[in-house]
Motif scaffolding. Structure first.
Motif, PDB file in Angstrom:
ATOM      1  N   ARG A  34      16.654  45.966  36.463  1.00 46.93           N
ATOM      2  CA  ARG A  34      17.328  44.958  35.645  1.00 46.93           C
ATOM      3  C   ARG A  34      18.467  44.251  36.382  1.00 46.93           C
ATOM      4  N   HIS A  35      18.614  44.470  37.667  1.00 46.20           N
ATOM      5  CA  HIS A  35      19.682  43.831  38.450  1.00 46.20           C
ATOM      6  C   HIS A  35      19.021  43.026  39.569  1.00 46.20           C
ATOM      7  N   ALA A  36      18.833  41.725  39.332  1.00 50.93           N
ATOM      8  CA  ALA A  36      18.068  40.882  40.260  1.00 50.93           C
ATOM      9  C   ALA A  36      18.710  40.812  41.642  1.00 50.93           C
ATOM     10  N   GLU A  37      20.041  40.663  41.692  1.00 51.00           N
ATOM     11  CA  GLU A  37      20.703  40.531  42.987  1.00 51.00           C
ATOM     12  C   GLU A  37      20.583  41.816  43.803  1.00 51.00           C
ATOM     13  N   ALA A 190      25.385  35.046  51.527  1.00 50.27           N
ATOM     14  CA  ALA A 190      24.436  35.988  50.930  1.00 50.27           C
ATOM     15  C   ALA A 190      23.245  36.210  51.853  1.00 50.27           C
ATOM     16  N   ASN A 191      22.607  37.367  51.674  1.00 49.15           N
ATOM     17  CA  ASN A 191      21.313  37.637  52.292  1.00 49.15           C
ATOM     18  C   ASN A 191      20.255  37.413  51.224  1.00 49.15           C
ATOM     19  N   LEU A 192      19.312  36.508  51.494  1.00 44.97           N
ATOM     20  CA  LEU A 192      18.310  36.141  50.515  1.00 44.97           C
ATOM     21  C   LEU A 192      16.958  36.761  50.854  1.00 44.97           C
ATOM     22  N   ALA A 193      16.289  37.287  49.829  1.00 43.64           N
ATOM     23  CA  ALA A 193      14.905  37.727  49.980  1.00 43.64           C
ATOM     24  C   ALA A 193      14.028  36.498  49.770  1.00 43.64           C
ATOM     25  N   THR A 194      13.402  36.018  50.826  1.00 44.87           N
ATOM     26  CA  THR A 194      12.699  34.746  50.807  1.00 44.87           C
ATOM     27  C   THR A 194      11.188  34.951  50.680  1.00 44.87           C
ATOM     28  N   PRO A 195      10.452  33.907  50.291  1.00 45.97           N
ATOM     29  CA  PRO A 195       8.993  34.023  50.239  1.00 45.97           C
ATOM     30  C   PRO A 195       8.404  34.108  51.643  1.00 45.97           C
ATOM     31  N   ARG A 196       7.175  34.609  51.748  1.00 44.30           N
ATOM     32  CA  ARG A 196       6.500  34.682  53.044  1.00 44.30           C
ATOM     33  C   ARG A 196       6.103  33.273  53.476  1.00 44.30           C
ATOM     34  N   LEU A 197       6.591  32.872  54.641  1.00 44.35           N
ATOM     35  CA  LEU A 197       6.384  31.509  55.136  1.00 44.35           C
ATOM     36  C   LEU A 197       5.915  31.539  56.590  1.00 44.35           C
TER      37      LEU A 197
END
Length: 235
Positions: A34-37, A190-197
């Motif tokens: 329940r904690h997206a970040e 911030a460190n972002l979890a990004t989509p596979r690109l």
């Protein structure tokens, strides 16, 4: 359990590296759903440390190390025989305790050396982009690691009106079009979890736009561009 925004990245790193105690692990895992970040930070940490995990081969302590430990135990036993204080009647496990303590110390040292070596090996970004405002002033730095994570470092304070958020974008190629790398909800680095690109390349465009809370409703940039820049491959 609540998490301070500044602590989320550290907690995620310690969780992935196994440095938290059992109680802290249980509390973190209770919040992941329940904690997206926190969930994004853990995903980014897993991707960041994965190359370290796969690059290190399992190793066993050498025979010479165990010989040195045995020699140290023999010295301890010899010193104990010359001890002027009598041992207690129920102290027949003294040598066992000494052996256990010394072996535990040796194991801890091996673990510390291995972990320290891994952490000192930096994971390098594939590309770095310096994002400029319309006056040509550096405002942010993007480090794209091409493993579903990217680091966004803000170099200036941004004004974000109520009901708006900052969204990070990149343009892998013209056919794919702009792709969101994530939101900067707190207007902080911030460190972002990004989509596979596709693997980032030289001159790839990165930008930050101002979007409505929750991000662009169309999946494409809709708001004004705050900063933008072209990437350079790390040599």
């Amino acid at each position: 359990m609540t998490f301070e925004e500044d602590d989320i990245a550290r907690i995620a790193d310690e969780y992935v590296l196994g440095l938290l105690d059992d109680d802290a692990v249980r509390r973190v895992e209770a919040q992941i759903g329940r904690h997206a970040e926190l969930r994004k930070a853990i995903a980014a940490s897993q991707d960041r440390f994965l190359p370290l995990d796969t690059a290190v081969e399992a190793a066993s302590p050498s025979a010479s190390l165990w010989h040195r430990i045995d020699a140290g135990l023999a010295d301890i036993a010899s010193d104990g025989q010359h001890d002027t204080l009598p041992a207690a009647a129920n102290d027949n496990s003294l040598s066992l305790w000494k052996r256990t303590a010394l072996v535990s110390l040796a194991a801890s040292l091996l673990l510390t050396m291995g972990l320290g070596w891994s952490l000192l090996r930096q994971v390098e970004p594939v590309v770095v982009a310096i994002l400029l405002n319309e006056r040509g002033e550096p405002q942010a730095i993007v480090e794209d690691f091409s493993n579903e994570s990217a680091s966004i470092r803000l170099l200036a304070d941004f004004t974000v009106p109520e009901g708006k958020t900052m969204q990070v974008w990149t343009l892998p190629n013209r056919d794919m079009g702009p792709v969101s790398l994530g939101l900067l909800d707190q207007r902080r680095s911030a460190n972002l979890a990004t989509p596979r690109l596709p693997t980032p390349r030289d001159e790839q465009l990165y930008e930050i736009t101002l979007e409505q809370t929750g991000g662009s409703p169309t999946g494409r940039p809709t708001g004004p561009i705050l900063v933008k820049g072209l990437a350079k491959t790390v040599r």
